[in-house]
Enzyme design. Structure first.
Site, short mmCIF file in Angstrom:
data_model
loop_
_atom_site.label_atom_id
_atom_site.label_comp_id
_atom_site.label_asym_id
_atom_site.label_seq_id
_atom_site.Cartn_x
_atom_site.Cartn_y
_atom_site.Cartn_z
N ASP A 42 0.98 -1.08 0.44
CA ASP A 42 0.02 -0.15 0.17
C ASP A 42 0.63 1.30 0.18
O ASP A 42 0.78 2.06 0.86
CB ASP A 42 -1.01 0.22 1.35
CG ASP A 42 -1.86 -1.48 1.24
OD1 ASP A 42 -2.47 -1.88 0.43
OD2 ASP A 42 -1.97 -1.36 2.65
N GLU A 209 -11.78 -1.05 -2.85
CA GLU A 209 -11.21 -0.28 -2.49
C GLU A 209 -9.90 0.96 -2.35
O GLU A 209 -9.39 0.70 -3.25
CB GLU A 209 -10.75 -1.11 -0.77
CG GLU A 209 -9.44 -2.22 -1.54
CD GLU A 209 -9.43 -3.84 -0.15
OE1 GLU A 209 -9.39 -3.23 0.95
OE2 GLU A 209 -8.44 -4.20 -0.96
#
Length: 321
Positions: A42, A209
Site C-alpha cells: 500500500d 477499496e
C-alpha cells in the site's frame, strides 16, 4: 474416428477463443526497475521539497523508504517510533494501514487507518511534519471513524483539494468507496459532513477499496483496487478507474457504466511474475504523474514489492509506461 476429429476441432476452437498467457502479459507494462529495499505494501510516495523521495506503507509503525532517484530505495525505519495510544482502540497491536502523504499550507500531512481484519470498527488519523521524513511526525488523532452500524469502512484514506475545498476519499468493502469533506485548518472531517458514495460492486462482499483521485484536464479520475488483496500469489487485485466532471461524482468508465453499478476501466492487472497489482496511489514528479502500487512477486514466494509506472494520458483516459 469422426467423433475424435470433431472433438479435436471443438477443442481447437475453444482454445482459439481463450486469451493466451503471452497475449495477456503484453497488455500491461512491467513496473520500472528498482533496487534496494523493494518490499512494500500500500505505498504512498511524494517528492520532497528538500530533494529525493519518501514512500510510506502498511507495515511497522507506518514503514518508510527513501530514494534520491526513484530507482534505489533504502529502508528508513518508521514514521513513528511507537504507536499513538489511541490506535489500540482499533486493534491489539496498534497496527496502522494504508497511509497517504500530501503537502499543503507549508506542511506535510500523513493520513492513515487503524482497524482489524474483517471489521468496519475503524478510524482514520492524521499527522503533520515540517519535512515529511520519518521521525518528524506529530500525530493529531482521529479524522473520521466508522462503526459496525455504518454502511462504510473508514480505511484507505486519500486526500485532495478540489473546487476550493478539501476532500478525503476512503473505503474498503462495506458497499465500497466514499468521500467526506475535511476542515482545511485541522485536516479532520467537518462536523455533520455528508458522506458521498462514489463506487461499489453489484454483489457482496463489494470488493473494491483503496481509492485515489487525481484531476487531469476537465475530469477527476478515481482509481481503486478491485477484488482480493493480501493472499500472495493467490491475490487477484487489479486497478480500475472511472472519471467525472465533479469531484463527488458520478464516476463512469469509458463505456459510460457508473462505478456505482460495478463499472471501472481496467488499468492494470496481474501479469507474469507481477501478481495482484493494487494498493495504488498517484504522485506528481517534475510535471509527470506516476502510479505507485504493490504487487506480489511470483518469483520470490509472493513477496509484496513496490511497483512504479509513469501515467500517460490519451483520449481522456490514463495509460501506463
Amino acid at each position: 474416428m469422426k467423433r475424435t476429429r470433431l472433438a479435436t476441432a471443438v477443442a481447437a476452437a475453444v482454445v482459439a477463443l481463450l486469451p493466451t498467457t503471452a497475449s495477456a502479459d503484453v497488455t500491461y507494462p512491467d513496473p520500472q526497475p528498482i533496487t534496494g529495499q523493494q518490499i512494500i505494501h500500500d505505498p504512498t510516495v511524494i517528492r520532497l521539497a528538500s530533494g529525493g523521495y519518501v514512500a510510506y506503507s502498511t507495515g511497522g509503525v507506518i514503514g518508510a523508504r527513501v530514494s534520491r532517484d526513484k530507482k534505489q530505495w533504502d529502508d528508513a525505519g518508521n514514521a513513528f517510533a511507537a504507536p499513538p495510544a489511541w490506535w489500540y482502540e482499533y486493534n491489539d497491536t496498534g497496527d496502522p494501514w494504508a497511509p497517504d502523504i500530501s503537502f499543503r499550507d507549508g506542511r506535510y500531512w500523513l493520513y492513515y487507518a487503524v482497524s482489524s481484519w474483517g471489521t468496519n470498527h475503524s478510524a482514520i488519523g492524521v499527522a503533520t511534519s515540517p519535512t515529511g521524513l520519518p521521525g518528524t511526525w506529530i500525530d493529531h488523532g482521529k479524522v473520521f471513524s466508522s462503526e459496525r452500524t455504518d454502511a462504510w469502512n473508514a480505511i484507505d484514506p486519500a486526500v485532495l483539494r478540489a473546487d476550493g475545498k478539501l476532500w478525503m476519499t476512503f473505503g474498503s468493502y462495506w458497499t465500497g468507496i466514499r468521500m467526506v469533506e475535511l476542515d482545511p485548518r485541522t485536516g479532520k472531517a467537518l462536523p455533520g459532513a455528508s458522506v458521498h458514495h462514489l463506487a461499489t460492486r453489484p454483489d457482496a462482499p463489494y470488493a473494491v477499496e483503496g481509492p485515489y483521485i487525481v484531476r487531469h484536464g476537465a475530469y477527476y479520475y478515481l482509481f481503486a483496487s478491485y477484488d482480493a488483496c493480501c493472499a500472495g500469489v493467490n491475490s487477484t487485485y487489479k486497478i480500475r478507474v472511472g472519471r467525472s466532471t465533479s469531484v463527488t461524482g458520478p464516476y463512469v468508465d469509458s463505456t459510460g457504466k457508473p462505478l456505482l453499478e460495478g463499472g471501472g476501466e481496467l488499468l492494470l492487472a496481474g501479469h507474469g511474475r507481477y501478481v495482484g497489482t493494487g494498493g495504488e496511489s498517484v504522485f506528481r514528479d517534475r510535471g509527470e504523474d506516476w502510479l505507485a502500487y504493490h504487487y506480489y512477486d511470483a518469483k520470490d514466494n509472493g513477496t509484496p514489492k513496490l511497483g512504479l509506472n509513469k501515467l500517460t494520458w490519451k483520449s481522456g483516459w490514463p495509460g501506463l509506461t
